[in-house]
Motif scaffolding. Structure first.
Motif, PDB file in Angstrom:
ATOM      1  N   GLU A 265      55.191 -99.823   1.025  1.00 28.84           N
ATOM      2  CA  GLU A 265      55.956-100.594  -0.640  1.00 28.84           C
ATOM      3  C   GLU A 265      54.761-101.925  -0.195  1.00 28.84           C
ATOM      4  O   GLU A 265      54.168-101.999   0.389  1.00 28.84           O
ATOM      5  N   PRO A 266      53.455-102.237  -1.580  1.00 25.30           N
ATOM      6  CA  PRO A 266      54.098-102.016  -2.148  1.00 25.30           C
ATOM      7  C   PRO A 266      53.384-100.401  -3.402  1.00 25.30           C
ATOM      8  O   PRO A 266      53.083 -99.593  -4.345  1.00 25.30           O
ATOM      9  N   LEU A 267      51.972 -99.557  -1.982  1.00 27.31           N
ATOM     10  CA  LEU A 267      51.796 -98.524  -2.727  1.00 27.31           C
ATOM     11  C   LEU A 267      52.384 -97.638  -2.649  1.00 27.31           C
ATOM     12  O   LEU A 267      51.823 -96.927  -3.612  1.00 27.31           O
ATOM     13  N   LYS A 268      53.674 -96.713  -2.003  1.00 22.64           N
ATOM     14  CA  LYS A 268      53.888 -96.200  -2.314  1.00 22.64           C
ATOM     15  C   LYS A 268      54.447 -96.270  -3.835  1.00 22.64           C
ATOM     16  O   LYS A 268      55.084 -95.268  -4.673  1.00 22.64           O
ATOM     17  N   ASN A 269      55.109 -97.190  -4.449  1.00 21.05           N
ATOM     18  CA  ASN A 269      55.428 -97.087  -6.001  1.00 21.05           C
ATOM     19  C   ASN A 269      54.045 -96.908  -6.890  1.00 21.05           C
ATOM     20  O   ASN A 269      54.539 -96.469  -7.851  1.00 21.05           O
ATOM     21  N   GLU A 270      53.398 -98.031  -6.585  1.00 24.73           N
ATOM     22  CA  GLU A 270      52.005 -98.264  -7.617  1.00 24.73           C
ATOM     23  C   GLU A 270      51.263 -96.233  -7.135  1.00 24.73           C
ATOM     24  O   GLU A 270      50.544 -95.612  -8.309  1.00 24.73           O
ATOM     25  N   VAL A 271      51.414 -95.642  -5.810  1.00 22.15           N
ATOM     26  CA  VAL A 271      50.750 -93.854  -5.982  1.00 22.15           C
ATOM     27  C   VAL A 271      51.734 -93.295  -7.140  1.00 22.15           C
ATOM     28  O   VAL A 271      51.522 -92.384  -7.797  1.00 22.15           O
ATOM     29  N   THR A 272      53.192 -93.259  -6.486  1.00 30.01           N
ATOM     30  CA  THR A 272      53.851 -93.207  -7.033  1.00 30.01           C
ATOM     31  C   THR A 272      53.904 -93.351  -9.427  1.00 30.01           C
ATOM     32  O   THR A 272      53.656 -92.293 -10.144  1.00 30.01           O
ATOM     33  N   ALA A 273      53.503 -94.162  -9.963  1.00 34.31           N
ATOM     34  CA  ALA A 273      53.128 -94.752 -10.920  1.00 34.31           C
ATOM     35  C   ALA A 273      52.074 -94.080 -11.465  1.00 34.31           C
ATOM     36  O   ALA A 273      51.928 -93.247 -12.805  1.00 34.31           O
ATOM     37  N   LEU A 274      51.416 -94.197 -10.982  1.00 38.93           N
ATOM     38  CA  LEU A 274      49.961 -93.019 -11.310  1.00 38.93           C
ATOM     39  C   LEU A 274      49.840 -91.721 -11.339  1.00 38.93           C
ATOM     40  O   LEU A 274      49.591 -90.880 -12.341  1.00 38.93           O
ATOM     41  N   TRP A 275      51.123 -90.984 -10.390  1.00 39.12           N
ATOM     42  CA  TRP A 275      50.921 -89.848 -10.289  1.00 39.12           C
ATOM     43  C   TRP A 275      51.529 -89.047 -11.184  1.00 39.12           C
ATOM     44  O   TRP A 275      51.289 -88.338 -12.163  1.00 39.12           O
ATOM     45  N   ASN A 276      52.361 -90.077 -11.966  1.00 37.22           N
ATOM     46  CA  ASN A 276      53.274 -89.976 -13.207  1.00 37.22           C
ATOM     47  C   ASN A 276      53.028 -90.382 -14.317  1.00 37.22           C
ATOM     48  O   ASN A 276      53.238 -88.808 -15.301  1.00 37.22           O
TER      49      ASN A 276
END
Length: 560
Positions: A265-276
């Motif tokens: 984190e926070p990259l994991k959350n950022e990648v998830t947000a962009l992927w969604n």
């Protein structure tokens, strides 16, 4: 915890190696190549022996069989020598001095963190003193905050200078390392053809996004190789067509998403947000840099790339890519029922609470937004360009748009809950000039922080509602064209919320159903707000009650 460089994301750690050992191996490979060369020459002479008979024929055949592997061995030895010599030189000139800087950077980083913490505390003290403390105490607190911010800026500048030097050294070593590995695998010394390399160099040296676009259009045969081998450059270089950028960035995002469980984190959350947003909401990732600055930066495009009306939404204080989905919702609601496009632009390091009074984050972010808007303007055809900026985003956007008399091609600049525009005469003149954009502004009467931001800011006191020619519109309720009630914006939030983290109310500036958003969408589609100022349905807000209290009591105080 190990440190990472701010611009490229390199981990600050020692680069292992031994220049003396590498030099020794270079000599060994040279000697092997030389001895194999002698063997090759002798084998060649044997193949030329005269005579007939089984013994002579067999000998010539054996020599001929030996020539193939010998030539291959020479080539390999020469390649190893050449590659290792080049790498050894890069290690000595880049890795060794980079290793020497590690302790100095660690010490400078610690000094900056201390100074930043002191500045944050001083900023908070100054903010609250300006609201409730005696005038002399507030003045002292403000000066202390300025001094602390200056000390933090000085420490940051010193650290940035060290990082810049170290990153230059590390990049030179890293490129040499990559080149060595590629050369060993392919047997070649370059990843690109000379023409492709020349195009890449020209693109990076181009004076502006329009020049980038011209170069790209003129070289169709060379573009695929650059997009495949340098997606991080192609995906973020303003002037490159947005569909090409989106494809390059999607490959990079997919690679990160494939190893999502291993990300921190926070990259994991950022990648998830962009992927969604990309996979579920049809966002196109036209900018994506997880390593280029303190925060991950990104931009999502919604709608057709050839749209004739394009809006860029710029977030304010404490915005992060992990929360880009809310702005994605606003972008989609903005273009719903139209053929327009909208962009959620999270392309700068937004300020935290203590940094908001200063101009530094806007000064850092404005060049990136300026380049992005020029890249948008450089695309073929004509279009209406709107910029919609919330809170400190309006400070950053004004600095970018106002940097040029033509407003960078922006037609409409819409501010909501502005934290104040820069107190720069040239910027303000360009915003109000004949060639600049039409400016629109609203601040909710329930917005506690926007007036405070303009009051306490250092360098951004200008209220956009005071500009010559500005069109002010309401965000305090009202009704739409069918008479349906619209929500009043309950505070400073762009979306669900109000003035404080624990407050959750609907009607944010950029939230569908609010009068503010209804007016923003009307401005984007027609050029004019959709409700009448102070018209039917308008509600009295906090600052209205405050002013009424002053008027009725004749003294400072709250009136309800």
């Amino acid at each position: 915890m190990s440190l990472s460089s701010p611009n490229r994301g390199y981990v600050l750690e020692k680069i292992d190696g031994n220049a003396g050992s590498m030099a020794s191996w270079v000599r060994t490979f040279d000697e092997v190549a030389e001895e194999l060369g002698h063997l090759r020459d002798r084998a060649q002479r044997v193949t030329e022996l005269p005579g007939i008979g089984k013994a002579i024929t067999t000998t010539r055949g054996d020599a001929q069989t030996l020539l193939g592997p010998t030539r291959s061995g020479i080539t390999d030895a020469e390649l190893l020598s050449r590659v290792l010599a080049g790498y050894a030189d890069a290690y000595s000139t880049s890795a060794v001095p980079a290793n020497r800087m590690i302790e100095e950077i660690e010490n400078a980083h610690a000094a900056w963190k201390r100074a930043a913490g002191e500045a944050e505390q001083a900023g908070l003290k100054a903010l609250w003193s300006s609201r409730s403390g005696p005038e002399d105490e507030a003045a002292t607190a403000n000066q202390d905050a300025r001094d602390a911010m200056a000390a933090a800026d000085t420490a940051k500048s010193s650290l940035d200078a060290l990082w810049a030097t170290w990153e230059g050294l590390y990049t030179a070593w890293d490129e040499a390392y990559d080149k060595a590995l590629s050369s060993l695998v392919s047997g070649a010394s370059v990843l690109l053809t000379n023409d492709e390399k020349a195009l890449l160099d020209a693109l990076l040296a181009a004076k502006d996004p329009a020049a980038v676009r011209k170069l790209w259009d003129e070289n169709p045969a060379l573009r695929d190789a650059l997009a495949q081998q340098y997606p991080d450059i192609v995906g973020n270089l303003d002037g490159i067509p947005f569909d090409v950028r989106a494809a390059a960035n999607l490959r990079r995002l997919t690679a990160l998403h494939d190893r999502l469980s291993s990300l921190e984190e926070p990259l994991k959350n950022e990648v998830t947000a962009l992927w969604n947003e990309v996979m579920l909401n049809k966002g196109q990732l036209v900018s994506f840099d997880p390593n280029g600055s303190e925060q991950t930066t990104a931009a999502l495009w919604y709608g057709p790339f050839d749209a004739k009306n394009v809006s860029t939404l710029v977030p304010g204080m404490m915005s992060e890519v992990g929360g880009i989905g809310e702005f994605g919702t606003s972008a989609r609601d903005l273009i719903s029922g139209t053929g327009d496009a909208a962009i959620a632009w999270f392309g700068y390091d937004s300020p935290n609470f203590a940094e908001e009074p200063a101009m530094s984050r806007a000064q850092d972010g404005a060049p990136a937004l300026r380049s992005f808007l020029l890249g948008l303007d450089a695309q073929p055809g004509t279009r209406t360009i709107n910029v919609i900026a919330h809170s400190y985003g309006s400070t950053t956007a004004a600095l970018a748009i106002g940097s040029s008399p033509d407003g960078l091609g922006v037609d409409r600049f819409i501010t909501v809950g502005s934290a104040g525009l820069p107190d720069d005469d040239k910027v303000l003149a360009n915003l109000q000039g004949e060639g600049g954009p039409r400016v629109y502004a609203t601040t909710s009467e329930n917005d506690f922080w926007a007036p405070i931001g303009k009051l306490t800011g250092w360098g951004h006191h200008t209220d956009p509602s005071s500009l010559d020619g500005v069109t002010n519109f309401d965000s305090d309720g009202g009704v739409d064209s069918s008479g349906k009630p619209l929500l009043s914006t309950p505070g400073h939030s762009a979306h669900g919320g109000a003035n404080f983290p624990w407050e959750h109310e609907s009607g944010g500036y950029l939230e569908k159903g609010s009068e503010s958003f209804y007016n923003v969408k009307s401005i984007v589609t027609t050029g004019e707000p959709g409700t009448e100022s102070g018209g039917e349905g308008s509600a009295e807000g906090f600052w209205d009650r405050f002013a009424r209290g002053l008027s009725s009591s004749g003294a400072y105080g709250y009136g309800y």
